[in-house]
Design a protein around this motif. Structure first.
Motif, short mmCIF file in Angstrom:
data_model
loop_
_atom_site.label_atom_id
_atom_site.label_comp_id
_atom_site.label_asym_id
_atom_site.label_seq_id
_atom_site.Cartn_x
_atom_site.Cartn_y
_atom_site.Cartn_z
N ARG A 220 0.36 4.65 16.77
CA ARG A 220 1.62 4.23 16.14
C ARG A 220 1.60 2.73 15.85
O ARG A 220 1.98 2.29 14.77
N GLU A 221 1.14 1.96 16.81
CA GLU A 221 1.10 0.51 16.63
C GLU A 221 0.13 0.11 15.52
O GLU A 221 0.46 -0.72 14.66
N GLU A 222 -1.05 0.71 15.53
CA GLU A 222 -2.05 0.37 14.52
C GLU A 222 -1.59 0.78 13.12
O GLU A 222 -1.73 0.01 12.15
N THR A 223 -1.02 1.99 13.01
CA THR A 223 -0.56 2.48 11.71
C THR A 223 0.58 1.62 11.18
O THR A 223 0.62 1.27 9.99
N GLY A 224 1.51 1.24 12.06
CA GLY A 224 2.61 0.38 11.65
C GLY A 224 2.14 -0.99 11.22
O GLY A 224 2.64 -1.57 10.24
N ARG A 225 1.17 -1.52 11.94
CA ARG A 225 0.61 -2.84 11.59
C ARG A 225 -0.08 -2.78 10.21
O ARG A 225 0.10 -3.67 9.38
N ASN A 226 -0.82 -1.71 9.98
CA ASN A 226 -1.47 -1.55 8.68
C ASN A 226 -0.44 -1.35 7.56
O ASN A 226 -0.63 -1.83 6.44
N ALA A 227 0.63 -0.63 7.87
CA ALA A 227 1.70 -0.40 6.88
C ALA A 227 2.33 -1.72 6.45
O ALA A 227 2.57 -1.95 5.25
N LEU A 228 2.60 -2.59 7.41
CA LEU A 228 3.20 -3.89 7.09
C LEU A 228 2.24 -4.72 6.24
O LEU A 228 2.65 -5.38 5.28
N ALA A 229 0.96 -4.68 6.58
CA ALA A 229 -0.04 -5.43 5.80
C ALA A 229 -0.12 -4.90 4.37
O ALA A 229 -0.22 -5.68 3.41
N THR A 230 -0.06 -3.58 4.20
CA THR A 230 -0.07 -2.98 2.87
C THR A 230 1.14 -3.42 2.07
O THR A 230 1.04 -3.76 0.88
N PHE A 231 2.30 -3.41 2.72
CA PHE A 231 3.52 -3.83 2.02
C PHE A 231 3.38 -5.27 1.53
O PHE A 231 3.70 -5.58 0.38
N LYS A 232 2.91 -6.14 2.40
CA LYS A 232 2.83 -7.56 2.04
C LYS A 232 1.82 -7.83 0.92
O LYS A 232 2.05 -8.69 0.07
N THR A 233 0.73 -7.08 0.90
CA THR A 233 -0.31 -7.35 -0.09
C THR A 233 -0.09 -6.61 -1.40
O THR A 233 -0.41 -7.13 -2.47
N ARG A 234 0.48 -5.39 -1.35
CA ARG A 234 0.58 -4.58 -2.56
C ARG A 234 2.01 -4.41 -3.08
O ARG A 234 2.20 -4.19 -4.28
N PHE A 235 3.00 -4.50 -2.19
CA PHE A 235 4.35 -4.15 -2.60
C PHE A 235 5.37 -5.25 -2.34
O PHE A 235 6.58 -4.99 -2.34
N SER A 236 4.94 -6.46 -2.10
CA SER A 236 5.89 -7.54 -1.85
C SER A 236 6.71 -7.80 -3.11
O SER A 236 6.27 -7.57 -4.23
N TYR A 237 7.91 -8.31 -2.90
CA TYR A 237 8.79 -8.52 -4.04
C TYR A 237 8.28 -9.63 -4.96
O TYR A 237 8.50 -9.59 -6.17
N GLN A 238 7.59 -10.59 -4.40
CA GLN A 238 7.03 -11.66 -5.23
C GLN A 238 6.05 -11.10 -6.24
O GLN A 238 6.07 -11.45 -7.43
N VAL A 239 5.17 -10.21 -5.77
CA VAL A 239 4.19 -9.58 -6.66
C VAL A 239 4.92 -8.78 -7.73
O VAL A 239 4.61 -8.87 -8.93
N PHE A 240 5.89 -7.99 -7.32
CA PHE A 240 6.66 -7.15 -8.24
C PHE A 240 7.38 -8.00 -9.28
O PHE A 240 7.29 -7.74 -10.49
N PHE A 241 8.09 -9.02 -8.82
CA PHE A 241 8.93 -9.81 -9.73
C PHE A 241 8.09 -10.57 -10.76
O PHE A 241 8.48 -10.69 -11.92
N GLU A 242 6.96 -11.06 -10.33
CA GLU A 242 6.09 -11.77 -11.27
C GLU A 242 5.60 -10.84 -12.38
O GLU A 242 5.52 -11.23 -13.55
#
Length: 360
Positions: free
Chosen positions: A326-348
């Motif tokens: 659970r900890e590893e999957t959650g940590r990877n999920a947060l990393a994926t969000f920051k690199t692929r789905f962050s609002y900065q990336v989207f808005f640009e």
């Protein structure tokens, strides 16, 4: 940049959240933003954003002559020559293109439409005319784009864009301190396509595990009542907390150990999934929609079969039995969000599309 959004829906949902976040970020970056809605309180109240100009229009579709007239008057009053009309369905696009035609000699109006559905394109003369006047169509997933294009619509490839959705979340909280009970969470509308019945049936297959399911969301009284009876028949009613509408959903997510999004239908994207990921939570979701474009199975989440309690139960069991997973999957999920789905990336990406649309 001057931007006007049209929002016709009578209820608040993922598409409206998309618009609100986009408005909030656009205003914060110094753009002049207006939103035209039907004036439904449940929708209008969610657009209570400082600096946002709210307008009320009928937004009645192709036979609505009042909205184009009022919208044209509004846009003519703007000092800017360049105006983005951003719509979120093709009914509002028909209104927007009427405004564009009407103001062609006095304003540079670009029509941008975000497609939030998984549905083939129309190919009749009506659709060909509409597509010829829309400057950009943004699809929220490759699935939505490919499904739209499968009918071979008469539309220039240069007008087609794909930008995965994003959200403006709060900062991820401190890791949840696990106890004897494993908290499982579902959030969203409680409707048949969202798979809450499958989740209840899966919970019944996990009686040996110390699971507690929280369901945060609303649905029709008749359907929610049927689900509660189902839980009773399955012997898991005492393991489910029906939260109803929750004002601060991120507080619920913070308390969760595992988050579930067991949709039966093909999700065009799945904002709920990236909400969970943005908070570093392990997600179990189905593999029948754009979820496969978000989650890498076994890395930043687990995928299961739709409408399949056994498949859903097995994924939940795997996470339940291993705090480390659970900890590893959650940590990877947060990393994926920051690199692929962050609002900065989207808005640009959205800003670049606006600029291209104005040059069309």
């Amino acid at each position: 940049m001057r931007i006007v959004h049209l929002v016709r829906n009578k209820v608040w949902g993922g598409g409206e959240r998309y618009v609100a976040d986009l408005c909030r970020e656009s205003v914060a970056r110094g753009h002049d933003v207006s939103v035209a809605t039907r004036g439904i309180p449940d929708v209008v109240n969610n657009f209570n954003i400082p600096g946002l100009n709210l307008q009320k229009l009928p937004l009645g579709g192709p036979l609505d002559f009042i909205s184009p007239w009022k919208l044209s008057r509004l846009i003519k009053s703007f000092p800017e020559n360049d105006v983005i009309l951003h719509v979120h369905n093709f009914k509002d696009a028909e209104i927007a293109v009427k405004v564009k035609r009407r103001l062609r000699k006095v304003k540079n109006v670009a029509v941008v439409c975000t497609r939030h559905l998984v549905k083939p394109a129309g190919t009749s003369l009506r659709w060909r005319r509409l597509f010829s006047d829309i400057d950009k169509i943004i699809f929220v997933s490759e699935l939505a784009k490919n499904e739209f294009l499968k009918t071979g619509p008469d539309i220039s490839p240069s007008k087609i864009e794909m930008v995965h959705n994003s959200i403006l979340p709060p900062d991820a909280p401190e890791p949840h301190k696990g106890g004897d009970i494993i908290n499982l969470l579902f959030t969203g509308r409680i409707t048949p396509e969202k798979g809450v019945d499958t989740l209840i049936d899966a919970l019944a297959q996990l009686r040996s595990l110390p699971l507690r399911l929280s369901i945060a969301g609303t649905g029709s009284g008749e359907y929610v009542g049927a689900l509660k009876r189902r839980a009773g028949e399955q012997g898991v009613a005492d393991r489910i907390i029906w939260k109803g509408f929750v004002d601060d959903i991120y507080r619920e997510i913070a308390e969760a150990d595992i988050c579930a999004a067991p949709s039966k239908w093909r999700e065009p994207f799945g904002l709920t999934i990236i909400e969970f990921m943005s908070q570093g939570k392990p997600v179990v979701t189905t593999d029948n929609g754009a979820q496969k474009e978000i989650i890498t199975d076994g890395s930043d989440g687990l995928l299961c079969k739709p409408d399949n309690p056994a498949s859903l139960a097995e994924a939940i069991r795997k996470l339940s039995l291993s705090p480390e997973l659970r900890e590893e999957t959650g940590r990877n999920a947060l990393a994926t969000f920051k690199t692929r789905f962050s609002y900065q990336v989207f808005f640009e990406k959205i800003t670049v599309i606006y600029q291209k649309a104005l040059r069309c």
